[in-house]
Design a protein around this motif. Structure first.
Motif, PDB file in Angstrom:
ATOM      1  N   LEU A  17      23.572  -5.695   5.746  1.00  0.00           N
ATOM      2  CA  LEU A  17      23.085  -7.033   5.416  1.00  0.00           C
ATOM      3  C   LEU A  17      24.201  -7.954   4.930  1.00  0.00           C
ATOM      4  CD1 LEU A  17      19.638  -6.212   3.788  1.00  0.00           C
ATOM      5  CD2 LEU A  17      20.076  -7.297   5.992  1.00  0.00           C
ATOM      6  N   SER A  18      25.289  -7.364   4.453  1.00  0.00           N
ATOM      7  CA  SER A  18      26.413  -8.215   4.038  1.00  0.00           C
ATOM      8  C   SER A  18      27.088  -8.827   5.265  1.00  0.00           C
ATOM      9  CB  SER A  18      27.413  -7.412   3.210  1.00  0.00           C
ATOM     10  OG  SER A  18      28.176  -6.570   4.033  1.00  0.00           O
ATOM     11  N   ARG A  19      26.774  -8.273   6.446  1.00  0.00           N
ATOM     12  CA  ARG A  19      27.312  -8.839   7.694  1.00  0.00           C
ATOM     13  C   ARG A  19      26.355  -9.862   8.296  1.00  0.00           C
ATOM     14  NH1 ARG A  19      28.883  -3.462   8.535  1.00  0.00           N
ATOM     15  NH2 ARG A  19      27.295  -3.071  10.103  1.00  0.00           N
ATOM     16  N   GLY A  20      25.233 -10.115   7.598  1.00  0.00           N
ATOM     17  CA  GLY A  20      24.260 -11.085   8.079  1.00  0.00           C
ATOM     18  C   GLY A  20      22.849 -10.528   8.058  1.00  0.00           C
TER      19      GLY A  20
END
Lengths: 100, 100
Positions: A17-20
């Motif tokens: 989720l840190s990548r989107g």
DNA sequence: TTGTTGGTTAAGCATATGCTTAAGTATTTC
DNA sequence: GAAATACTTAAGCATATGCTTAACCAACAA
């Protein structure tokens, strides 16, 4: 919150989720476990404030709540500050020893 | 390691140790729980690499292993970097949109 | 040497955690 | 409208976690 990050699967989800943003089934892909298990993990993450999600149509999209992760980071920082302050005081003490 | 930090009592112990080394019974003082319980927590912390301890005479002294805490901090940092990189790319995209 | 302090070992127990399967319920899509 | 998709709910289960008490041991201290 640390509790939420304690599980490796959940950390992988946070990494993803840190990548989107991502949907539930997208997040489930890398895992061998069942979908309900994934959803349970997401519920823990959401309860801890680390992520948020909204449902549009039949797909639920999740995204990171950055503020929460920052809280954890700050806790670490706080520990390190105390630690470094301690070392400073120790350094001062040793310097005084040398002088005196 | 996140697992070890997941428990509030253990976090309090780490907080105490970030202010300097302490013995087992010293660490136990703020808690209502039994000594064996405290020792079990310390074993978890030591197994995770977050603290170290040595016994001299009959007293065991514990101290923080800073490197481990740093690992956790770096994980957070890594997430934030990815996140910020993503926002940068989004910014670039929007800037390109504006130009084109 | 007897007691006290500081910690250790071992066993057991209640609750929490991480997972499963089975059976839903909405939304699309055909 | 029938089938597929994307979850959701509910129940159950095995293991892990956090704690307890009871006994034990080693190192000082009186």
């Amino acid at each position: 919150m640390f509790q939420a990050l304690a599980d490796p699967s959940r950390r992988i989800m946070v990494e993803r989720l840190s990548r989107g943003p991502a949907s539930v089934s997208e997040l489930a892909k890398p895992f061998a476990m069942s979908l309900p298990a994934v959803v349970q993990h997401l519920q823990v993450l959401e309860a801890s404030g680390l992520i948020r999600s909204e449902k549009i149509g039949r797909v639920r999209t999740c995204h990171i709540e950055w503020a929460a992760l920052q809280t954890a980071e700050e806790w670490m920082l706080e520990r390190r500050k105390t630690w470094e302050h301690r070392l400073d005081r120790l350094g001062d003490f040793l310097a005084d020893q040398e002088k005196g």
